[in-house]
Design an enzyme around this catalytic site. Structure first.
Site, PDB file in Angstrom:
ATOM      1  N   ASP A 184       1.977   5.197  -8.291  1.00  0.00           N
ATOM      2  CA  ASP A 184       1.436   5.030  -6.588  1.00  0.00           C
ATOM      3  C   ASP A 184       1.247   6.715  -6.371  1.00  0.00           C
ATOM      4  O   ASP A 184       2.033   7.333  -6.143  1.00  0.00           O
ATOM      5  CB  ASP A 184       2.509   4.384  -5.494  1.00  0.00           C
ATOM      6  CG  ASP A 184       2.125   4.608  -4.297  1.00  0.00           C
ATOM      7  OD1 ASP A 184       0.553   4.650  -4.498  1.00  0.00           O
ATOM      8  OD2 ASP A 184       2.719   3.290  -3.962  1.00  0.00           O
ATOM      9  N   HIS A 186      -0.718   7.087  -3.971  1.00  0.00           N
ATOM     10  CA  HIS A 186       0.132   6.919  -2.242  1.00  0.00           C
ATOM     11  C   HIS A 186      -0.990   8.202  -1.493  1.00  0.00           C
ATOM     12  O   HIS A 186      -0.637   8.546   0.183  1.00  0.00           O
ATOM     13  CB  HIS A 186       1.457   7.505  -2.256  1.00  0.00           C
ATOM     14  CG  HIS A 186       2.460   6.687  -0.661  1.00  0.00           C
ATOM     15  ND1 HIS A 186       2.376   7.746  -0.055  1.00  0.00           N
ATOM     16  CD2 HIS A 186       2.952   5.598  -1.124  1.00  0.00           C
ATOM     17  CE1 HIS A 186       2.978   6.621   1.259  1.00  0.00           C
ATOM     18  NE2 HIS A 186       2.838   5.230   0.392  1.00  0.00           N
ATOM     19  N   GLU A 210      -2.015   3.439  -8.489  1.00  0.00           N
ATOM     20  CA  GLU A 210      -2.900   3.220  -7.002  1.00  0.00           C
ATOM     21  C   GLU A 210      -2.482   4.494  -6.084  1.00  0.00           C
ATOM     22  O   GLU A 210      -2.528   5.186  -5.648  1.00  0.00           O
ATOM     23  CB  GLU A 210      -0.912   2.164  -6.405  1.00  0.00           C
ATOM     24  CG  GLU A 210      -1.346   2.006  -5.501  1.00  0.00           C
ATOM     25  CD  GLU A 210      -0.170   0.937  -5.033  1.00  0.00           C
ATOM     26  OE1 GLU A 210       0.784   0.864  -3.308  1.00  0.00           O
ATOM     27  OE2 GLU A 210       1.044  -0.050  -5.096  1.00  0.00           O
ATOM     28  N   GLU A 236      -3.745  -1.325   0.161  1.00  0.00           N
ATOM     29  CA  GLU A 236      -2.944  -2.015   1.525  1.00  0.00           C
ATOM     30  C   GLU A 236      -3.274  -1.416   3.060  1.00  0.00           C
ATOM     31  O   GLU A 236      -2.877  -1.593   3.788  1.00  0.00           O
ATOM     32  CB  GLU A 236      -1.131  -1.431   0.945  1.00  0.00           C
ATOM     33  CG  GLU A 236      -1.336   0.588   0.900  1.00  0.00           C
ATOM     34  CD  GLU A 236      -0.119   1.038   0.332  1.00  0.00           C
ATOM     35  OE1 GLU A 236       0.587   1.540   1.040  1.00  0.00           O
ATOM     36  OE2 GLU A 236      -0.142   1.357  -0.869  1.00  0.00           O
ATOM     37  N   ASP A 258      -2.118  -6.017   2.267  1.00  0.00           N
ATOM     38  CA  ASP A 258      -0.840  -6.867   2.716  1.00  0.00           C
ATOM     39  C   ASP A 258      -0.937  -8.015   3.526  1.00  0.00           C
ATOM     40  O   ASP A 258      -1.797  -7.866   4.774  1.00  0.00           O
ATOM     41  CB  ASP A 258      -0.332  -5.115   3.486  1.00  0.00           C
ATOM     42  CG  ASP A 258       0.562  -5.758   4.040  1.00  0.00           C
ATOM     43  OD1 ASP A 258       1.135  -6.077   4.652  1.00  0.00           O
ATOM     44  OD2 ASP A 258       1.823  -4.367   3.564  1.00  0.00           O
ATOM     45  N   HIS A 285       1.031  -5.629  -1.411  1.00  0.00           N
ATOM     46  CA  HIS A 285       1.055  -4.676  -0.962  1.00  0.00           C
ATOM     47  C   HIS A 285       2.262  -5.569  -0.500  1.00  0.00           C
ATOM     48  O   HIS A 285       2.030  -6.696   0.398  1.00  0.00           O
ATOM     49  CB  HIS A 285       0.577  -3.755  -0.173  1.00  0.00           C
ATOM     50  CG  HIS A 285       1.401  -2.628   0.542  1.00  0.00           C
ATOM     51  ND1 HIS A 285       1.717  -3.062   1.123  1.00  0.00           N
ATOM     52  CD2 HIS A 285       1.735  -1.711   0.281  1.00  0.00           C
ATOM     53  CE1 HIS A 285       2.373  -1.746   1.202  1.00  0.00           C
ATOM     54  NE2 HIS A 285       2.494  -1.314   1.373  1.00  0.00           N
TER      55      HIS A 285
END
Length: 382
Positions: A184, A186, A210, A236, A258, A285
């Site tokens: 991830d 992020h 990700e 997400e 999500d 997510h």
């Protein structure tokens, strides 16, 4: 005709918001409408949207979704979409319970009997990564996800980039060639650093990378997709089909809507179906609570292109509350085989421990995401 008579919200640790909808027939549905760090704001949005639901027929889920999302001149965004998402989950829970079937049956029936899941590890130090991966494998998981890094400079020094590669290598060494690791980013990595990192990560064969760039820069995804063989995952922080369409057109491999942010079950099932037309896989997510996880699993059992499911059971940052604290039967989330078996109970397939929720809501929470800064004092992505 049954009508919606009562809607309540509960701020519960560690950082979640639950909603409870009750009907005149005594059927109760639960949802999880939350934006992490903005739970109180979403709570207010839920209260306002409740004005559109009280006294109405709970079975008209699609009509309610249309009115909640389009009944105001100003639409969309994380707060409104998340408020709608939780209420939508609760309405599907009610409909399933009223009809005596799990939600995935209402979505066309199951296409699989179990869903592969992955768990989080930290990802800060190589030794910690190896130990954390080993611990997850002992629990039965065959896949993990880790942070690529902490705070990362906009053009990171080589030692920081080498550290990312080293930590992923530590995970791969423990996983061998039978386990998988998702990495991830992020949104902490800039486009030039992502391009530098991908060739170094390719030999380690991550399951996916990700959110390699922040979602507002999704127009740059095509350049990253074309530069690497690593599957790119994102989504997400996208909240509708319209926001996912250009991302799907960019050639990503996996989308991660999500269920507590992207309009709930109603919208995510449509996002999943749209993704099929692009041969894109679905991995929702879900670093959230038990209701969001149950809603995600209902989609997982019904969506042909679902590939793996995130969960936050035993996640490293839940110090003040745990997924299993709020359900009466924790066995429904057993993942000792690396998968969760198909939920068969009506509605979302779980029984929320209402007393535990009400007791926890007395403590509540005021969780906020941290604000990071670079060494020069400027804002850094968290």
């Amino acid at each position: 005709m049954s009508t919606i008579t009562r809607i309540e919200t509960f701020l519960v640790p560690p950082r979640w918001l639950f909603v409870r909808i009750e009907t005149s027939d005594g059927v109760v549905g639960w949802g999880e409408p939350v934006v992490e760090g903005r739970a109180e704001t979403v709570r207010t949005a839920v209260e306002q949207l409740s004005e559109l639901l009280i006294g109405r027929d709970p079975m008209r889920i699609e009509d309610h979704w249309q009115v909640m999302t389009k009944g105001s001149f100003y639409r969309g965004g994380a707060i409104l979409s998340s408020a709608v998402a939780g209420l939508d989950q609760a309405l599907w829970d009610i409909q399933g319970k009223a009809l005596g079937v799990p939600v995935h049956v209402l979505l066309g029936g199951p296409v699989r009997d179990r869903v592969r899941v992955y768990g989080w590890i930290g990802g800060d130090e190589p030794d910690e990564v190896a130990d954390a991966v080993a611990a997850r494998m002992e629990q039965g998981l065959t896949a993990v996800k880790m942070n690529a890094s902490g705070r990362l400079a906009k053009l990171a020094p080589l030692r920081e980039l080498d550290g990312i590669v080293s930590r992923v290598a530590s995970a791969r060494e423990v996983l061998g060639d039978t386990g998988d690791v998702g990495v991830d980013f992020h949104g902490r990595v800039t486009l030039p650093d992502a391009r530098r990192l991908f060739p170094e990560l390719e030999p380690l064969r991550p399951l996916f990378v990700e959110e390699p760039i922040v979602p507002e820069n999704s127009h740059l995804l095509r350049a990253l997709v074309d530069s690497t063989s690593i599957p790119i995952a994102t989504g997400e922080r996208l909240y509708s089909r319209q926001e996912f369409l250009p991302v799907l057109e960019s050639g990503v491999a996996i989308i991660q809507p999500d269920l507590s942010h992207a309009g709930g079950i109603s919208e995510v099932r449509r996002i999943a179906a749209m993704a099929e037309a692009f041969d894109v896989l679905l991995a929702p997510h879900c670093p959230l609570g038990p209701i969001a996880l149950a809603a995600s699993l209902q989609i997982a059992f019904a969506a042909p292109n679902h590939v793996i499911q995130e969960h936050s059971i035993g996640i490293h940052y839940n110090d003040d509350g745990e997924v299993l604290d709020y359900v009466t039967d924790t066995s429904v989330f057993d993942f000792g085989t690396g998968s969760i078996e198909r939920l068969t109970a009506p509605g979302l397939g779980i029984e929320v421990d209402e007393k535990a929720v009400r007791d926890a809501s007395l403590r509540g929470h005021a969780w906020r995401g941290p604000v990071w800064r670079h060494a020069d004092g400027s804002f850094a992505e968290w």
